[in-house]
Design a protein around this motif. Structure first.
Motif, PDB file in Angstrom:
ATOM      1  N   GLY A 694       5.939  23.964   4.390  1.00 23.01           N
ATOM      2  CA  GLY A 694       5.217  24.109   3.314  1.00 23.01           C
ATOM      3  C   GLY A 694       5.692  25.407   2.255  1.00 23.01           C
ATOM      4  O   GLY A 694       5.760  25.132   1.452  1.00 23.01           O
ATOM      5  N   LEU A 695       5.985  26.441   3.076  1.00 26.71           N
ATOM      6  CA  LEU A 695       6.431  27.736   2.675  1.00 26.71           C
ATOM      7  C   LEU A 695       7.687  27.496   1.619  1.00 26.71           C
ATOM      8  O   LEU A 695       8.076  27.737   0.651  1.00 26.71           O
ATOM      9  N   VAL A 696       8.730  26.881   2.348  1.00 33.26           N
ATOM     10  CA  VAL A 696      10.144  26.556   2.001  1.00 33.26           C
ATOM     11  C   VAL A 696       9.892  25.517   0.679  1.00 33.26           C
ATOM     12  O   VAL A 696      10.458  25.717  -0.420  1.00 33.26           O
ATOM     13  N   ILE A 697       8.846  24.526   0.778  1.00 37.02           N
ATOM     14  CA  ILE A 697       8.851  23.607  -0.338  1.00 37.02           C
ATOM     15  C   ILE A 697       8.018  24.185  -1.181  1.00 37.02           C
ATOM     16  O   ILE A 697       8.303  23.855  -2.788  1.00 37.02           O
ATOM     17  N   ILE A 698       7.093  25.225  -1.357  1.00 36.42           N
ATOM     18  CA  ILE A 698       6.445  25.920  -2.330  1.00 36.42           C
ATOM     19  C   ILE A 698       7.390  26.815  -3.107  1.00 36.42           C
ATOM     20  O   ILE A 698       7.446  26.999  -4.184  1.00 36.42           O
ATOM     21  N   ILE A 699       8.370  27.599  -2.258  1.00 37.66           N
ATOM     22  CA  ILE A 699       9.468  28.424  -2.984  1.00 37.66           C
ATOM     23  C   ILE A 699      10.226  27.433  -3.607  1.00 37.66           C
ATOM     24  O   ILE A 699      10.591  27.794  -4.911  1.00 37.66           O
ATOM     25  N   GLY A 700      10.571  26.382  -3.143  1.00 40.38           N
ATOM     26  CA  GLY A 700      11.412  25.402  -4.088  1.00 40.38           C
ATOM     27  C   GLY A 700      10.753  24.766  -5.255  1.00 40.38           C
ATOM     28  O   GLY A 700      11.693  24.834  -6.009  1.00 40.38           O
ATOM     29  N   LEU A 701       9.632  24.527  -4.906  1.00 39.32           N
ATOM     30  CA  LEU A 701       8.876  24.032  -6.466  1.00 39.32           C
ATOM     31  C   LEU A 701       8.870  25.049  -7.362  1.00 39.32           C
ATOM     32  O   LEU A 701       9.217  24.961  -8.492  1.00 39.32           O
ATOM     33  N   GLY A 702       8.712  26.442  -6.892  1.00 40.91           N
ATOM     34  CA  GLY A 702       8.825  27.271  -7.830  1.00 40.91           C
ATOM     35  C   GLY A 702      10.029  27.669  -8.422  1.00 40.91           C
ATOM     36  O   GLY A 702      10.110  27.868  -9.678  1.00 40.91           O
ATOM     37  N   SER A 703      11.225  27.441  -7.741  1.00 42.41           N
ATOM     38  CA  SER A 703      12.546  27.563  -8.250  1.00 42.41           C
ATOM     39  C   SER A 703      12.948  26.284  -9.146  1.00 42.41           C
ATOM     40  O   SER A 703      13.202  26.687 -10.236  1.00 42.41           O
ATOM     41  N   LEU A 704      12.306  25.288  -8.927  1.00 39.90           N
ATOM     42  CA  LEU A 704      12.472  23.986  -9.735  1.00 39.90           C
ATOM     43  C   LEU A 704      11.821  24.134 -10.975  1.00 39.90           C
ATOM     44  O   LEU A 704      12.376  23.791 -12.245  1.00 39.90           O
ATOM     45  N   PHE A 705      10.789  24.872 -11.060  1.00 41.50           N
ATOM     46  CA  PHE A 705      10.054  24.945 -12.438  1.00 41.50           C
ATOM     47  C   PHE A 705      10.464  26.233 -13.065  1.00 41.50           C
ATOM     48  O   PHE A 705      10.635  26.019 -14.468  1.00 41.50           O
ATOM     49  N   ALA A 857       6.944  10.088   4.457  1.00 43.29           N
ATOM     50  CA  ALA A 857       6.632  11.683   4.209  1.00 43.29           C
ATOM     51  C   ALA A 857       7.654  12.531   4.570  1.00 43.29           C
ATOM     52  O   ALA A 857       8.192  13.662   3.922  1.00 43.29           O
ATOM     53  N   ALA A 858       8.454  12.234   5.835  1.00 41.84           N
ATOM     54  CA  ALA A 858       9.498  13.015   6.216  1.00 41.84           C
ATOM     55  C   ALA A 858      10.796  12.951   5.328  1.00 41.84           C
ATOM     56  O   ALA A 858      11.408  13.930   5.093  1.00 41.84           O
ATOM     57  N   VAL A 859      10.787  11.761   4.750  1.00 40.36           N
ATOM     58  CA  VAL A 859      12.225  11.888   3.965  1.00 40.36           C
ATOM     59  C   VAL A 859      11.753  12.486   2.747  1.00 40.36           C
ATOM     60  O   VAL A 859      12.634  13.099   1.850  1.00 40.36           O
ATOM     61  N   PHE A 860      10.509  12.305   2.190  1.00 39.90           N
ATOM     62  CA  PHE A 860       9.941  13.015   0.972  1.00 39.90           C
ATOM     63  C   PHE A 860      10.274  14.514   1.153  1.00 39.90           C
ATOM     64  O   PHE A 860      10.783  15.106   0.313  1.00 39.90           O
ATOM     65  N   HIS A 861       9.966  14.847   2.309  1.00 39.34           N
ATOM     66  CA  HIS A 861      10.163  16.167   2.737  1.00 39.34           C
ATOM     67  C   HIS A 861      11.537  16.747   2.650  1.00 39.34           C
ATOM     68  O   HIS A 861      12.018  17.965   2.098  1.00 39.34           O
ATOM     69  N   ASP A 862      12.306  15.899   3.095  1.00 38.49           N
ATOM     70  CA  ASP A 862      13.790  16.081   3.228  1.00 38.49           C
ATOM     71  C   ASP A 862      14.547  16.474   1.730  1.00 38.49           C
ATOM     72  O   ASP A 862      15.294  17.163   1.494  1.00 38.49           O
ATOM     73  N   VAL A 863      14.016  15.449   0.948  1.00 35.51           N
ATOM     74  CA  VAL A 863      14.531  15.324  -0.379  1.00 35.51           C
ATOM     75  C   VAL A 863      14.212  16.582  -1.118  1.00 35.51           C
ATOM     76  O   VAL A 863      14.891  17.189  -1.945  1.00 35.51           O
ATOM     77  N   SER A 975      13.066  17.279  10.428  1.00 37.52           N
ATOM     78  CA  SER A 975      12.010  16.751   9.934  1.00 37.52           C
ATOM     79  C   SER A 975      11.516  15.432  10.857  1.00 37.52           C
ATOM     80  O   SER A 975      10.345  14.945  11.136  1.00 37.52           O
ATOM     81  N   SER A 976      12.713  14.829  11.522  1.00 32.60           N
ATOM     82  CA  SER A 976      12.267  13.710  12.465  1.00 32.60           C
ATOM     83  C   SER A 976      11.577  14.219  14.006  1.00 32.60           C
ATOM     84  O   SER A 976      10.765  13.654  14.460  1.00 32.60           O
ATOM     85  N   LEU A 977      11.795  15.397  14.237  1.00 37.39           N
ATOM     86  CA  LEU A 977      11.164  16.009  15.343  1.00 37.39           C
ATOM     87  C   LEU A 977       9.912  16.619  14.942  1.00 37.39           C
ATOM     88  O   LEU A 977       9.019  16.574  15.849  1.00 37.39           O
ATOM     89  N   PHE A 978       9.937  17.430  13.879  1.00 33.86           N
ATOM     90  CA  PHE A 978       8.699  18.157  13.458  1.00 33.86           C
ATOM     91  C   PHE A 978       7.670  17.697  12.398  1.00 33.86           C
ATOM     92  O   PHE A 978       6.719  18.435  12.434  1.00 33.86           O
ATOM     93  N   ILE A 979       8.138  16.860  11.559  1.00 40.17           N
ATOM     94  CA  ILE A 979       7.488  16.249  10.398  1.00 40.17           C
ATOM     95  C   ILE A 979       7.053  14.811  10.526  1.00 40.17           C
ATOM     96  O   ILE A 979       5.685  14.484  10.641  1.00 40.17           O
ATOM     97  N   ALA A 980       7.911  13.813  10.877  1.00 39.41           N
ATOM     98  CA  ALA A 980       7.739  12.520  10.787  1.00 39.41           C
ATOM     99  C   ALA A 980       6.857  12.100  12.056  1.00 39.41           C
ATOM    100  O   ALA A 980       5.513  11.551  11.976  1.00 39.41           O
ATOM    101  N   SER A 981       6.964  12.440  13.420  1.00 44.20           N
ATOM    102  CA  SER A 981       6.389  12.043  14.344  1.00 44.20           C
ATOM    103  C   SER A 981       4.945  12.956  14.417  1.00 44.20           C
ATOM    104  O   SER A 981       3.946  12.377  14.622  1.00 44.20           O
ATOM    105  N   PRO A 982       4.874  14.131  14.361  1.00 39.86           N
ATOM    106  CA  PRO A 982       3.558  14.768  13.978  1.00 39.86           C
ATOM    107  C   PRO A 982       2.468  14.252  13.115  1.00 39.86           C
ATOM    108  O   PRO A 982       1.451  14.245  13.377  1.00 39.86           O
ATOM    109  N   LEU A 983       3.195  13.900  11.880  1.00 38.10           N
ATOM    110  CA  LEU A 983       2.442  13.369  10.943  1.00 38.10           C
ATOM    111  C   LEU A 983       1.519  11.959  11.125  1.00 38.10           C
ATOM    112  O   LEU A 983       0.518  11.625  11.366  1.00 38.10           O
TER     113      LEU A 983
END
Length: 996
Positions: A694-705, A857-863, A975-983
């Motif tokens: 979540g933190l990496v994606i938020i930082i990334g979205l901030g950079s994208l904007f 969701a894991a794929v979207f996370h990776d992208v 993401s396969s280990l910590f995002i896809a399966s947990p979700l």
């Protein structure tokens, strides 16, 4: 395994066929190496190597190179069968041409002057700049809005004219006219396609590719190995509108030019006052001293940029009415187009038009020794309708021949109607001049000595080359384009850069392959050696298929093959890990092998994983163009062949060895205890993983904007040039130097080596025509002169130069804004389409939407994370991180890889859930993740080794692409280990809680 004999036979036959196909490439390379050796031995200081190579190859073109006794193959035969190399590996040009639907509509309307029609055309033209809809649809909408029911398309002043009267009458409604016009436009585009294909077939480039792009009026053309880029562009965009006109002599125009000079001088006095000097105005200026006079004249009249040809006696009467510098032609045109100047023409000359010669010539200024490019002007006897007395449709045949002086010319034969008209024109103009005009350029304007009634004539010119004569004959035989076609996207790669790409990609490919082969033997022992044999057979099959079906191999295509190496290894890793599990349970060797290769063992996971990757490859192939499509094709071929070799070839070898009764452990002494007895509680760590992601994606979205992305010309339009210098060059200095030339500073950055820069500009990108492309290259050349080697000519600076290139443009890309928008749209649909297709497939296979949700969701996370990395670091990292079509290919590959990994894990979760029905679902998930961890890490490390090798040692143009894949593999494994399966677990748990 049943049918072993059949599989052996198939593998042997397929291998032999692949070797047979690849042998043509081997022998072709042998002949071309001899040609290169010959050229280098005969060339002077490395010059004209390409020409000498062609001379050698032409001399052996039809001589037997391979003699099998029952069959003989010449160089031409084997050249057609060799492995096709793309532009990035061979050099050449890739272009998308847009056939002008606007010009087709104007032609169908007989150049209508109807104000409603022309306003609708203007509105449609403007709307197309920001729309991906067809021009025809935009025009129909604009016409409906503009006419407001007052004028119909069937009006005689629009489409209800004489030429369409058999199809359209004034009673038809607009709705009835629409399909008729659409059919006419489609027919014209089809004609354009056939004309272009005919021209290209005769051009002499091996393995050309031409194809229509849907019903957009666009045509894709790829010419690998083409080196004379200017010649190619002229060939593709020439409409081949041939006309025969009567011509004014210089005697008839002399008085007009003196009057025009005075008028222009008086008009320009309003703007500036400078001293004037008299003009030398005899024919000697034209032929010898004209460059001196043009170099010294004042700049306040017509004669400052134009020297008229004024005959002093009968011997000096000519069809050439004047001369100008090539750089001044636009200014001369503007002066002669002034209404005050046109008003000077007599009634007999009021429809006169002025056309330039087809080819400039060079003259030396005696006072300075400077070489100046000059060009002749002609006066054409036109008419109110501007319709030539004879047009190109009368030509039956055209060919390149040699005239009486031994110089190249184009010989033309006319049909009966043309012969009659030509005889009449030459009879009426004995002692006068007639011009042969092609696409508004005068190729010859000779004096008529006697009437020509045979229907034969020729186009000749003192400096016409054999290639030019061949091209003119080619376009005349192929016919004229029904409308202008201009290049809206092009990529030009010089041969030097192509050779460098081949060398770097081959070395990185060899290194990556060696590392994989060694790792498999190190980790799995003898079984790894069998997997290596299967892998080498897989490569043989891939290259054999690519050669047999005429596919084009590109740099991204090589990356696709390297990725399939990783997937082929992955399949064997899954199989071997399952065999090891069965052996650890105490099962016998043969039973364990049988289970490992069965559907209940590894086969289910392998097939599911490969199908999901295949689906992303299909999406890429459908939406991609050029290198992206090549990448998708090699990826799909590699998936099929890797499945076959991993499942069948490896099985044959293992069964053969196991049948001998020897010890077979599927590991080595070093690796035998790796990843044993692993029991990690992954689900307890999922919340930490959610926070980190979540933190990496938020930082990334901030950079994208805020920081955005570094969009390449693929997505925003523009021209981009890779320019090589002899010494390291400052990108900032070059940007400042070019600022004045382009009006604003272009984007300049180091590209690979310190002596190589990538220069991107949007200068005049919305304007059409070859002259704009030439203008940009001229400005670039002039602006960079101080950085280039002394004496480097413009021809050597351009990307298609034949010699060994030490400096200049190595490659160039041009994308117009309209097609850039289309590329972005297609890229978006490709990503959305791949996610949707994969969601549905996983839902079909696992019967629970939670699995689909977790995977997508894991794929979207990776992208998102890959985009974030590119946004955060594109200004910092020392290689190109542009967002373009290749990046989209990388993203979709990441999608495929991540899904591959996730599906293998999901398959184990599903298996454990069916076997261990008493376990809690959390325990099922944790045990499944732990049991597949060895395979996950092994495959990821193998793939990363491959990708890192090509990243470090591959070409500069592929570093950004490979970096995206490396980031994607790392993130996809995580993401396969910590995002896809947990979700998936969380959604299943919540659903179970609701049911309770």
């Amino acid at each position: 395994m049943q049918n072993k004999g059949l599989i052996k036979l198939f593998a042997i036959l397929f291998g032999l066929v692949s070797l047979y196909q690849l042998s043509f490439t081997w022998f072709t390379n042998g002949v071309e190496d001899k040609a290169k050796t010959y050229a280098e031995s005969k060339s002077d200081e490395g010059k004209e190597i390409a020409r000498l190579e062609r001379v050698y190859l032409d001399s052996v073109a039809n001589k037997p190179v391979i003699d099998l006794g029952f069959a003989k193959f010449s160089y031409n035969d084997i050249k057609d069968k060799e492995l096709n190399l793309g532009l990035d590996l061979k050099g050449g040009i890739n272009a998308i041409l847009q056939v002008s639907v606007k010009d087709i509509l104007i032609g169908l309307s007989n150049e209508s002057k109807n104000p409603v029609f022309n306003e609708a055309l203007a509105k449609a033209t403007e709307a197309q700049r920001s729309s991906d809809r067809r021009f025809l649809d935009l025009f129909f909408d604009a016409f409906e809005e503009t006419s407001a029911g007052t004028v119909k398309l069937s009006d005689p002043s629009i489409f209800g004219n004489k030429s369409l009267r058999e199809k359209i009458n004034f009673k038809l409604t607009d709705e009835e006219v629409l399909p008729i016009i659409e059919a006419e436009v489609t027919g014209s585009v089809n004609t354009a396609f056939e004309v272009l294909r005919s021209r290209i077939d005769k051009f002499g480039v091996t393995q050309p590719n031409i194809q229509r792009i849907g019903n957009s009026g666009r045509i894709l053309i790829e010419l690998p190995g083409a080196k004379d880029i200017d010649r190619v562009k002229k060939l593709l965009q020439s409409t081949a509108e041939l006309q025969f006109w009567e011509v004014y002599s210089n005697q008839e125009t002399a008085n007009f030019f003196f009057q025009a000079n005075s008028v222009v001088e008086n008009l320009l006095k309003v703007e500036t006052e400078v001293d004037t000097t008299s003009t030398k105005d005899n024919l000697e200026d034209l032929l010898g001293e004209v460059s001196d006079s043009l170099a010294t004249k004042p700049t306040n009249n017509l004669f400052s940029v134009f020297s008229p040809s004024i005959p002093q006696n009968q011997n000096q009467i000519s069809s050439v009415i004047g001369t100008a510098k090539v750089a001044d032609t636009s200014k001369v045109n503007s002066y002669l187009a002034m209404k005050e100047v046109r008003g000077l023409l007599s009634n007999e000359m009021k429809y006169a038009k002025f056309l330039w010669d087809a080819k400039p010539f060079t003259n030396t200024v005696a006072s300075t020794g400077e070489n100046v490019e000059l060009i002749y002007l002609y006066g054409i006897k036109s008419n109110r309708e501007d319709i030539a007395p004879i047009e190109g449709d009368v030509i039956d045949d055209a060919s390149q021949e040699y005239g009486q002086t031994g110089k190249p010319e184009v010989s033309m034969t006319m049909n009966a109607s043309g012969s009659r008209l030509w005889g009449k024109m030459t009879t009426e103009n004995v002692g006068q001049f007639v011009a042969v005009v092609l696409d508004d350029y005068v190729y010859t304007a000779p004096s008529v000595n006697t009437p020509i009634t045979t229907g034969r004539t020729s186009i000749s010119g003192g400096s016409m080359t054999v290639e030019e004569a061949q091209d003119i004959a080619n376009v005349l035989k192929a016919g004229k384009l029904p409308a202008a076609a201009h290049i809206i996207q092009s990529e030009v790669v010089g041969p030097s850069l192509g050779q460098k790409a081949i060398d770097s990609s081959m070395s990185s490919f060899a290194l990556a392959l060696l590392l994989v082969l060694l790792w498999m033997v190190f980790y799995y022992g003898k079984a790894g050696g069998f997997a290596d044999v299967a892998l080498l057979v897989n490569l043989l099959f891939i290259f054999g298929i690519l050669t047999a079906f005429g596919a084009v191999l590109t740099l991204p295509g090589i990356a696709g093959i390297i990725l399939t190496i990783g997937m082929s290894v992955d399949a064997n890793v899954i199989i071997f890990e399952r065999i090891k599990e069965e052996l650890n349970k105490g099962k016998g060797l043969k039973a364990s092998i049988e289970h490992g290769f069965s559907f209940k063992g590894a086969l289910s996971a392998i097939i599911d994983a490969n199908i999901t990757t295949m689906l992303t490859g299909v999406i890429l192939y459908v939406f991609g163009t050029g290198p992206v499509k090549g990448f998708a094709y090699t990826l799909m071929v590699g998936i099929v062949t890797s499945l076959f070799t991993a499942i069948f070839i490896t099985r044959l070898l293992i069964d053969w060895y196991a049948g001998k009764g020897k010890l077979f452990t599927f590991n080595t002494n070093i690796t035998k205890n790796w990843f044993k007895r692993i029991d990690i509680e992954f689900l307890k760590k999922r919340k930490i993983a959610y926070v980190i992601s979540g933190l990496v994606i938020i930082i990334g979205l901030g950079s994208l904007f805020t920081n955005g992305l570094n969009y390449g010309v693929d997505f925003v339009g523009g021209r981009s040039y890779v320019v090589k210098f002899e010494n390291p060059t400052s990108a900032t200095e070059v940007a400042n130097t070019l600022k004045d030339a382009f009006g604003s500073a272009p984007e300049v950055k180091t590209y690979g080596e310190a002596s190589q820069l990538k220069i991107t500009t949007k200068y005049k990108i919305e304007e059409e025509g070859n002259h704009i492309d030439d203008e940009v290259q001229d400005l670039l050349y002039t602006g960079l002169t101080s950085y280039l080697p002394e004496g480097l000519s413009m021809d050597e600076f351009k990307p298609g130069f034949d010699g060994t290139k030490t400096a200049g443009i190595m490659s160039s890309i041009k994308v117009e804004p309209t097609i850039a928008d289309d590329i972005k749209t297609a890229a978006g649909w490709a990503i959305i389409g791949s996610l949707l297709v994969v969601f549905l497939y996983i839902l079909f296979r696992f019967r629970k939407w939670q699995y689909s949700l977790g995977a997508v969701a894991a794929v979207f996370h990776d992208v998102l994370i890959v985009l974030a990395i590119f946004s955060l670091f594109y200004k910092i990292l020392p290689f190109d991180m542009e967002i373009g079509q290749s990046f989209i290919a990388a993203i979709l590959t990441v999608v495929g890889y991540s899904l591959n990994d996730t599906v293998v894990i999901f398959d184990r979760i599903r298996e454990f859930a069916g076997i261990h029905t008493t376990w809690k679902f959390s325990e099922v998930v944790d045990r499944a993740l732990s049991s597949t961890l060895g395979r996950t890490i092994n495959t990821s490390l193998t793939t990363l080794v491959v990708l890192t090798a090509i990243f470090l040692f591959g070409g500069d143009s592929i570093k950004g692409f490979m970096f995206a894949l490396i980031v994607g593999v790392v993130v996809g494994t995580y993401s396969s280990l910590f995002i896809a399966s947990p979700l998936m677990y969380d959604t299943v748990k919540k659903l179970d809680e609701k049911k309770k």
